[in-house]
Design an enzyme around this catalytic site. Structure first.
Site, PDB file in Angstrom:
ATOM      1  N   GLY A 101      29.072 -11.783 -89.582  1.00 49.81           N
ATOM      2  CA  GLY A 101      29.529 -10.462 -90.005  1.00 49.81           C
ATOM      3  C   GLY A 101      31.036 -10.369 -89.862  1.00 49.81           C
ATOM      4  O   GLY A 101      31.617 -11.000 -88.969  1.00 49.81           O
TER       5      GLY A 101
ATOM      6  N   ARG B  24      38.825  -3.237 -90.708  1.00 48.66           N
ATOM      7  CA  ARG B  24      37.687  -2.816 -91.511  1.00 48.66           C
ATOM      8  C   ARG B  24      36.805  -1.850 -90.700  1.00 48.66           C
ATOM      9  O   ARG B  24      36.138  -0.981 -91.231  1.00 48.66           O
ATOM     10  CB  ARG B  24      36.884  -4.069 -91.872  1.00 48.66           C
ATOM     11  CG  ARG B  24      35.872  -3.866 -92.938  1.00 48.66           C
ATOM     12  CD  ARG B  24      35.237  -5.152 -93.405  1.00 48.66           C
ATOM     13  NE  ARG B  24      34.416  -4.829 -94.549  1.00 48.66           N
ATOM     14  CZ  ARG B  24      33.151  -4.453 -94.449  1.00 48.66           C
ATOM     15  NH1 ARG B  24      32.536  -4.428 -93.295  1.00 48.66           N
ATOM     16  NH2 ARG B  24      32.478  -4.113 -95.531  1.00 48.66           N
TER      17      ARG B  24
ATOM     18  N   CYS C 206      24.665  -7.118 -89.799  1.00 50.47           N
ATOM     19  CA  CYS C 206      25.254  -5.868 -89.304  1.00 50.47           C
ATOM     20  C   CYS C 206      24.544  -5.374 -88.071  1.00 50.47           C
ATOM     21  O   CYS C 206      23.315  -5.397 -88.008  1.00 50.47           O
ATOM     22  CB  CYS C 206      25.106  -4.754 -90.337  1.00 50.47           C
ATOM     23  SG  CYS C 206      25.943  -5.073 -91.865  1.00 50.47           S
TER      24      CYS C 206
ATOM     25  N   GLY D 255      25.485 -11.115 -99.369  1.00 51.84           N
ATOM     26  CA  GLY D 255      26.084 -11.922 -98.311  1.00 51.84           C
ATOM     27  C   GLY D 255      25.140 -13.054 -97.947  1.00 51.84           C
ATOM     28  O   GLY D 255      25.304 -14.200 -98.371  1.00 51.84           O
TER      29      GLY D 255
ATOM     30  N   GLY E  46      32.433  -7.861 -88.863  1.00 53.09           N
ATOM     31  CA  GLY E  46      32.631  -7.064 -87.654  1.00 53.09           C
ATOM     32  C   GLY E  46      32.154  -7.816 -86.419  1.00 53.09           C
ATOM     33  O   GLY E  46      32.029  -7.239 -85.338  1.00 53.09           O
TER      34      GLY E  46
ATOM     35  N   GLY F 217      23.320  -4.643 -93.920  1.00 54.55           N
ATOM     36  CA  GLY F 217      23.536  -6.089 -93.986  1.00 54.55           C
ATOM     37  C   GLY F 217      22.764  -6.860 -92.931  1.00 54.55           C
ATOM     38  O   GLY F 217      22.516  -6.357 -91.827  1.00 54.55           O
TER      39      GLY F 217
ATOM     40  N   GLY G  87      24.461  -5.094 -99.526  1.00 53.87           N
ATOM     41  CA  GLY G  87      23.838  -5.466 -98.264  1.00 53.87           C
ATOM     42  C   GLY G  87      22.356  -5.163 -98.197  1.00 53.87           C
ATOM     43  O   GLY G  87      21.844  -4.271 -98.878  1.00 53.87           O
ATOM     44  N   GLY G  88      21.646  -5.961 -97.392  1.00 54.03           N
ATOM     45  CA  GLY G  88      20.241  -5.702 -97.119  1.00 54.03           C
ATOM     46  C   GLY G  88      19.263  -6.378 -98.061  1.00 54.03           C
ATOM     47  O   GLY G  88      18.055  -6.280 -97.867  1.00 54.03           O
TER      48      GLY G  88
HETATM   49  P1  XMP Z   1      23.699  -9.114 -96.498  1.00 54.90           P
HETATM   50  O1  XMP Z   1      22.448  -8.369 -96.092  1.00 54.90           O
HETATM   51  O2  XMP Z   1      23.709  -9.472 -97.933  1.00 54.90           O
HETATM   52  O3  XMP Z   1      24.878  -8.063 -96.264  1.00 54.90           O
HETATM   53  O4  XMP Z   1      23.942 -10.277 -95.604  1.00 54.90           O
HETATM   54  C1  XMP Z   1      26.208  -8.330 -96.549  1.00 54.90           C
HETATM   55  C2  XMP Z   1      27.064  -7.084 -96.366  1.00 54.90           C
HETATM   56  O5  XMP Z   1      27.120  -6.670 -94.993  1.00 54.90           O
HETATM   57  C3  XMP Z   1      28.361  -5.981 -94.735  1.00 54.90           C
HETATM   58  N1  XMP Z   1      28.945  -6.559 -93.549  1.00 54.90           N
HETATM   59  C4  XMP Z   1      28.870  -6.024 -92.322  1.00 54.90           C
HETATM   60  N2  XMP Z   1      28.367  -4.845 -91.908  1.00 54.90           N
HETATM   61  N3  XMP Z   1      28.931  -5.413 -89.686  1.00 54.90           N
HETATM   62  C5  XMP Z   1      28.440  -4.526 -90.567  1.00 54.90           C
HETATM   63  O6  XMP Z   1      28.021  -3.431 -90.167  1.00 54.90           O
HETATM   64  C6  XMP Z   1      29.466  -6.620 -90.042  1.00 54.90           C
HETATM   65  O7  XMP Z   1      29.915  -7.400 -89.205  1.00 54.90           O
HETATM   66  C7  XMP Z   1      29.443  -6.931 -91.438  1.00 54.90           C
HETATM   67  N4  XMP Z   1      29.914  -7.974 -92.125  1.00 54.90           N
HETATM   68  C8  XMP Z   1      29.581  -7.729 -93.436  1.00 54.90           C
HETATM   69  C9  XMP Z   1      29.222  -6.156 -95.953  1.00 54.90           C
HETATM   70  O8  XMP Z   1      29.198  -4.947 -96.656  1.00 54.90           O
HETATM   71  C10 XMP Z   1      28.523  -7.289 -96.700  1.00 54.90           C
HETATM   72  O9  XMP Z   1      28.763  -7.261 -98.089  1.00 54.90           O
END
Ligand code: XMP
Length: 501
Positions: free
Chosen positions: A394, A414, A312, A368, A396, A309, A346-347
């Site tokens: 995030g 989580r 992340c 996201g 997290g 993500g 994610g990503g």
């Molecule tokens: P994108 O790249 O679309 O990713 O912004 C969204 C996804 O990232 C995950 N997610 C997290 N992973 N720390 C992490 O390691 C975080 O704080 C966090 N918040 C979200 C989640 O799976 C989301 O769908």
């Protein structure tokens, strides 16, 4: 590899979106004819393979409604009380339907102020009035309220009382429309033989079903919605409350799905008769073994992504993760033979990454950052140097994991840190920031799906399963990636589907 630990220790090469491109193939598919229908879980199909992430800056009821209308799906985040999350499920389920099976109602003793508040909350223009027994007494609509200045007046003094134009429960859509047209009214309450209210049909809902022909709907014609839960504490109560509120899919939402508590939660939900008919997705995982464990636990869908993500920091804080294209491919080796849909989470930075995820083995993708900037995401617009942004963080990140006032933060479990009581002892795995404002979701979704259609044309794939089985990658170098992006030009006009990061 007896006597030599090295090959096992460095088992694989991990590749991600920017490491690969899709090979063009001979094609007689034209983009507009490509069929982008796919499956989120065993029983939930979508016409656009996009799912919005359960993050508190991405998916609340407004986003979930919009995602389902566009043909995708929203997963409501869980960083809020059980009651608030369940009432968001309720908002989505009541938002648009061929028939509203449990309409919001009021009683004869309610005040006009209370009616106003209910109408604003559910974005409706009027309410059927029922007694304690559910007997239909009348209807109170905008028309009755328009010239009333006294908010303390009672509904019974203002409503249009029975006899009203009503339909019998079970009436066909065409007959209902004919009745509405004949009597020039906008709402048709449906009653049973004893005069109890059993549903409501509105002109507005009919217009919306025509406006959103690809919407993701359940068998009763209501929009579908998913919601996230954890796996301990009051997670079970949360899940059951969401089920009662009518949720279609429960996502057991953790950063490490290959753990006993998560697998047990998935298995128990699948076994419980109260949740029969509700799909359950587990995650997140990034290896074949972990995906297999979720499949064996009975998951209806597997969510893949550890650390890709945009917000992340897991891969730098913990040094753990698998580049996303490899993670999807590896997990699909377990999910494909079992017939369980896989969601790549994610990503993704550009529309081209959707097709890359699908060719690697995903059935849908979760977004996201690509969605956090749309009008329907939670949070206000921020102006910086005349440009508009929205916050994105995030789950997290420190901000999302910190307890606010008296309320617990649900997001720290989580990351398996529910036992940490002091905020300054949390180990964040994400960051907080902002993304450019992108306008309404409809425009963004159109560009994302449009990009996918172009991919399908280039790859000669008429359907998502064809893209999965026929698509092939070429691995590229840093020079290839540089060549992929615009180069040797000063960009002067912003494209709706490209911005340099
Ligand atoms: P994108 O790249 O679309 O990713 O912004 C969204 C996804 O990232 C995950 N997610 C997290 N992973 N720390 C992490 O390691 C975080 O704080 C966090 N918040 C979200 C989640 O799976 C989301 O769908």
């Amino acid at each position: 590899h007896e006597g030599n630990a090295v090959p096992d220790k460095f088992a694989a090469l991990g590749l991600t979106f920017d490491d690969v491109l899709l090979l063009p193939y001979e094609s007689d598919v034209i983009p507009s004819e490509a069929d982008t229908t796919s499956r989120v879980t065993k029983r939930i199909s979508v016409s656009m393979p996009l799912v919005s992430s359960p993050m508190d800056t991405v998916t609340e009821s407004r986003m979930a409604i919009s995602m389902a209308r566009q043909g995708g799906l929203g997963v409501l985040h869980r960083n809020l009380s059980i009651e608030d999350q369940a009432s968001q499920v309720d908002l989505v389920k009541r938002s648009e339907a061929g028939m509203v099976s449990h309409p919001v109602t009021t009683g004869p003793q309610a005040t006009l102020g209370e009616v106003d508040a209910l109408c604003a909350r559910y974005r409706v223009s009027g309410l059927p009035v029922v007694d304690d027994d559910g007997q239909l007494l009348g209807i109170v609509t905008n028309r009755d309220l328009r010239f009333e200045s006294d908010q303390g007046r009672l509904v019974r003094d203002v409503m249009t009382p029975m006899p009203l134009v009503t339909g019998h429960v079970g009436i066909s859509g065409d007959d209902a429309m004919a009745l509405l047209g004949k009597h020039k009214v906008e709402k048709l309450p449906l009653v049973d033989d004893s005069g109890r209210l059993r549903g409501l049909i509105t002109v507005k809902d009919f217009a919306k079903s025509e406006k959103y022909p690809n919407a993701t709907k359940d068998d009763a014609g209501r929009l579908r919605v998913a919601a996230a839960v954890g796996f301990h504490g009051d997670a079970w109560k949360r899940a059951m409350t969401l089920v009662d509120a009518g949720v279609d899919l429960i996502v057991v939402d953790t950063a490490h799905g290959h753990s006993r508590g998560v697998l047990d939660m998935v298995a128990q939900l699948k076994k419980d008769p109260a949740a029969a008919g509700i799909d359950v997705m587990g995650g997140s995982v990034a290896t074949r073994e972990a995906a297999q464990a979720l499949v064996d636990a009975g998951a209806d869908g597997v969510r893949v992504g550890v650390g890709p993500g945009s917000i992340c920091t897991t891969r730098v804080v913990a040094g753990v993760g698998v580049p996303q294209v490899t993670a999807i491919y590896e997990a699909s080796l377990a999910t494909k033979p079992a017939g369980v849909p896989l969601m790549g989470d994610g990503g993704l930075q550009y529309s081209g990454d959707i097709a890359k995820a699908i060719v690697a083995g995903a059935d849908t993708v979760m977004l996201g950052s690509l969605l956090a900037g749309v009008e329907e995401s939670p949070g206000e617009l921020v102006f910086i140097n005349g440009k508009q942004f929205k916050t994105y963080r995030g789950m997290g990140s420190l901000g999302a994991m910190q307890s606010r006032g008296q309320s617990r933060s649900f997001s720290k479990d989580r990351y398996f840190q529910a036992d940490v009581s002091a905020d300054d002892q949390l180990i964040p795995e994400g960051v907080e920031g902002q993304v450019p404002f992108r306008g309404p979701l409809s425009g963004v979704a159109y560009q994302l799906v449009g990009g996918l259609r172009q991919s399908m044309w280039y790859c000669g794939a008429r359907t998502i399963p064809e893209l999965q089985s026929n698509g092939r990658f070429v691995r590229i170098t840093a020079a290839g990636l540089k060549e992929s992006h615009p180069h040797d030009i000063q960009m002067t006009v912003e494209a709706p589907n490209y911005n340099r990061r």
